[in-house]
Design a protein around this motif. Structure first.
Motif, short mmCIF file in Angstrom:
data_model
loop_
_atom_site.label_atom_id
_atom_site.label_comp_id
_atom_site.label_asym_id
_atom_site.label_seq_id
_atom_site.Cartn_x
_atom_site.Cartn_y
_atom_site.Cartn_z
N ASP A 109 -113.71 -24.16 -109.55
CA ASP A 109 -112.53 -24.03 -108.51
C ASP A 109 -112.54 -25.67 -107.72
O ASP A 109 -111.81 -25.67 -107.04
CB ASP A 109 -112.57 -23.07 -107.57
CG ASP A 109 -113.86 -23.04 -106.69
OD1 ASP A 109 -114.81 -24.13 -106.86
OD2 ASP A 109 -114.01 -21.91 -106.01
N ASP A 154 -108.45 -24.48 -99.38
CA ASP A 154 -107.63 -23.94 -100.61
C ASP A 154 -107.38 -25.06 -101.43
O ASP A 154 -106.29 -25.81 -101.24
CB ASP A 154 -106.42 -23.08 -100.19
CG ASP A 154 -105.65 -22.39 -101.43
OD1 ASP A 154 -106.32 -22.74 -102.38
OD2 ASP A 154 -104.45 -21.83 -101.20
N SER A 185 -106.34 -24.90 -104.65
CA SER A 185 -105.24 -24.61 -105.37
C SER A 185 -103.76 -25.06 -104.82
O SER A 185 -102.75 -25.14 -105.45
CB SER A 185 -105.19 -23.17 -105.93
OG SER A 185 -105.08 -22.38 -104.64
N PRO A 214 -103.92 -29.69 -100.68
CA PRO A 214 -104.73 -28.54 -100.26
C PRO A 214 -104.52 -28.29 -98.59
O PRO A 214 -104.56 -29.36 -97.81
CB PRO A 214 -106.21 -29.45 -100.23
CG PRO A 214 -105.83 -30.35 -101.56
CD PRO A 214 -104.64 -30.80 -101.02
N ILE A 246 -107.70 -22.53 -95.00
CA ILE A 246 -107.66 -21.04 -95.19
C ILE A 246 -107.94 -20.54 -93.63
O ILE A 246 -109.17 -20.67 -93.21
CB ILE A 246 -108.53 -20.19 -96.02
CG1 ILE A 246 -108.10 -20.92 -97.37
CG2 ILE A 246 -108.46 -18.85 -96.13
CD1 ILE A 246 -109.34 -20.56 -98.35
#
Length: 446
Positions: free
Chosen positions: A246, A432, A434, A438, A441
């Protein structure tokens, strides 16, 4: 190596060099008298009667083991006492060069010639040694059978002879002369290194190797030897990077690990395993990569965060999340060929971070934060919860736990706060990657 005559041969060699230097310099004409070069103890060269002859004396006053090579040949014997290699005696020789004469300035002239020789020729070449010892006067005192080997063995030893000045304090010099009860004469000390003495002893000789043993070729029954591949790349697997799939710098349960490198597939029919080693405990967790494998890239799926139920055959294996521990790991690739030959890549570090889900409830005058953790937090691991820039340090658990809670005051209601779980100094990721760009969270404070 030299034989037991090496010490005498070195003394004779230096005598011969000194004598040749004085003859070539026509010192007899300059002095108006004859001279001699001797190698006698100090009490035998100094006379007190006034008729002191003109001479140079080279006296070996000390012999010491060479500190660099004294133990280089160990071990020399096996468990049963059998000699496996010949013991080699490595020595440094200490000489005292003394000039004597009953005439004024004659001793100084001799000493000047001698010191100039040793300064200009500090390393004695092999041909010089052979030439000096070929017709040495030592022939008259040693048995005839030693003559053929004397020169060749000293000249052909591994180390060349090196002559180095050795400064002696006035105290050391006076002690040396006092020990011989002789009147002091101007002297200079030199070290000669290195003399290697080895005796021709029978040793246990290993037989020629027919096969290296281990894995055998199915056709010949012997070691298959070196495997050759028509490639500029090596045949052994090499890892160049190991990172979380990731994009985070740490891996988490339920995620992937991406390994890049060379020759990672092992060729046709090879079995590939990715291993995770705990540096402290030595436990190894092995997982198979996702198929298909590529020579330059492997993907490994870590076990899910959900605990396994009782009776599950995967309990205690690498597929059990409870088998893992938050902390650093060493990752390598093990390749097992169809014939049984194994190859292991280099190892790279990669840390396992806690996979955590936060929850928050109001608890006046503040809030209680609870975070889950996979894998379980082990007994003895340090533990903390971070809310924004605030930290709550928790007690180290006495038994494995899967949740941790802490109370925080001063967090504004309705604010978005990133929450992290820190175990043994490793934080659960709160970014995060993705999203574009970015983002953090966060949890909403009630």
């Amino acid at each position: 190596m030299s034989n037991v005559l090496a010490i005498a041969a070195v003394t004779q060699l230096l005598k011969d060099l000194l004598n040749d230097t004085l003859i070539n310099g026509d010192v007899s004409t300059a002095l108006g008298a004859d001279f001699t070069v001797t190698a006698l103890p100090l009490d035998r060269v100094v006379t007190e009667t006034g008729d002191q002859p003109t001479q140079l004396n080279l006296f070996l006053y000390g012999v010491a083991p060479n500190p660099a090579l004294r133990n280089a040949d160990l071990p020399t014997r096996g468990r049963d006492g059998t000699l496996k290699r010949r013991p080699t005696l490595a020595l440094d020789l200490n000489y005292l060069l003394t000039a004597l004469s009953g005439e004024e300035l004659h001793a100084e002239i001799l000493l000047g010639y001698a010191m100039q020789l040793f300064h200009e020729q500090p390393i004695l070449a092999r041909e010089t040694i052979r030439a000096a010892l070929a017709a040495a006067a030592i022939d008259q005192i040693l048995p005839q059978q030693f003559d053929p080997i004397r020169a060749s063995e000293l000249a052909d030893q591994i180390e060349l002879l090196k002559i180095t000045p050795r400064p002696l304090s006035l105290d050391d010099m006076s002690k040396l002369w006092t020990a011989f009860q002789a009147s002091y004469r101007t002297s200079v000390a030199y070290d000669v290194s290195l003399v290697l003495i080895e005796r021709e002893l029978p040793v246990r000789v290993p037989l020629p190797v027919l096969s290296r043993g281990g894995l055998s070729d199915p056709l010949t029954g012997r070691d298959p030897g070196v495997l050759v591949r028509p490639s500029l790349l090596g045949s052994a697997p090499v890892m160049t990077a190991a990172r979380a799939g990731d994009g985070h710098p740490v891996m988490r349960l339920g995620g992937r690990v991406e390994i890049t490198g060379l020759q990672l597939d092992g060729g046709q029919g090879a079995e590939v395993t990715v291993r995770f080693l705990e540096p402290g405990g030595g436990r190894v967790l092995a997982l198979a990569p996702e198929m298909p494998v590529a020579p330059d890239r492997l993907l490994v799926r870590l076990p899910a965060t959900t605990p396994l139920g009782a009776g599950n055959p995967a309990l205690g294996t690498a597929s059990d999340p409870a088998s893992w521990r938050v902390g650093p790991y060493l990752v390598d690739v093990l390749i097992r060929q169809p014939g049984g030959r194994e190859m292991v890549s280099n190892a790279l570090p990669l840390a396992l971070a806690p996979a955590s889900t936060p929850s928050v409830v109001a608890a006046a005058p503040g809030v209680d934060l609870t975070l889950t953790c996979a894998p379980p937090i082990r007994a003895g691991q340090s533990l903390a919860i971070l809310a924004g820039q605030a930290m709550a340090v928790l007690s180290t658990p006495a038994a494995p736990i899967t949740t941790a809670s802490a109370h925080f005051d001063g967090l504004a209601s309705g604010s978005e706060v990133p929450v992290r779980l820190r175990v043994d100094g490793i934080d659960s990721p709160v970014i995060d990657l993705s999203a574009t760009p970015p983002r953090l969270i966060t949890v909403t404070i009630p």
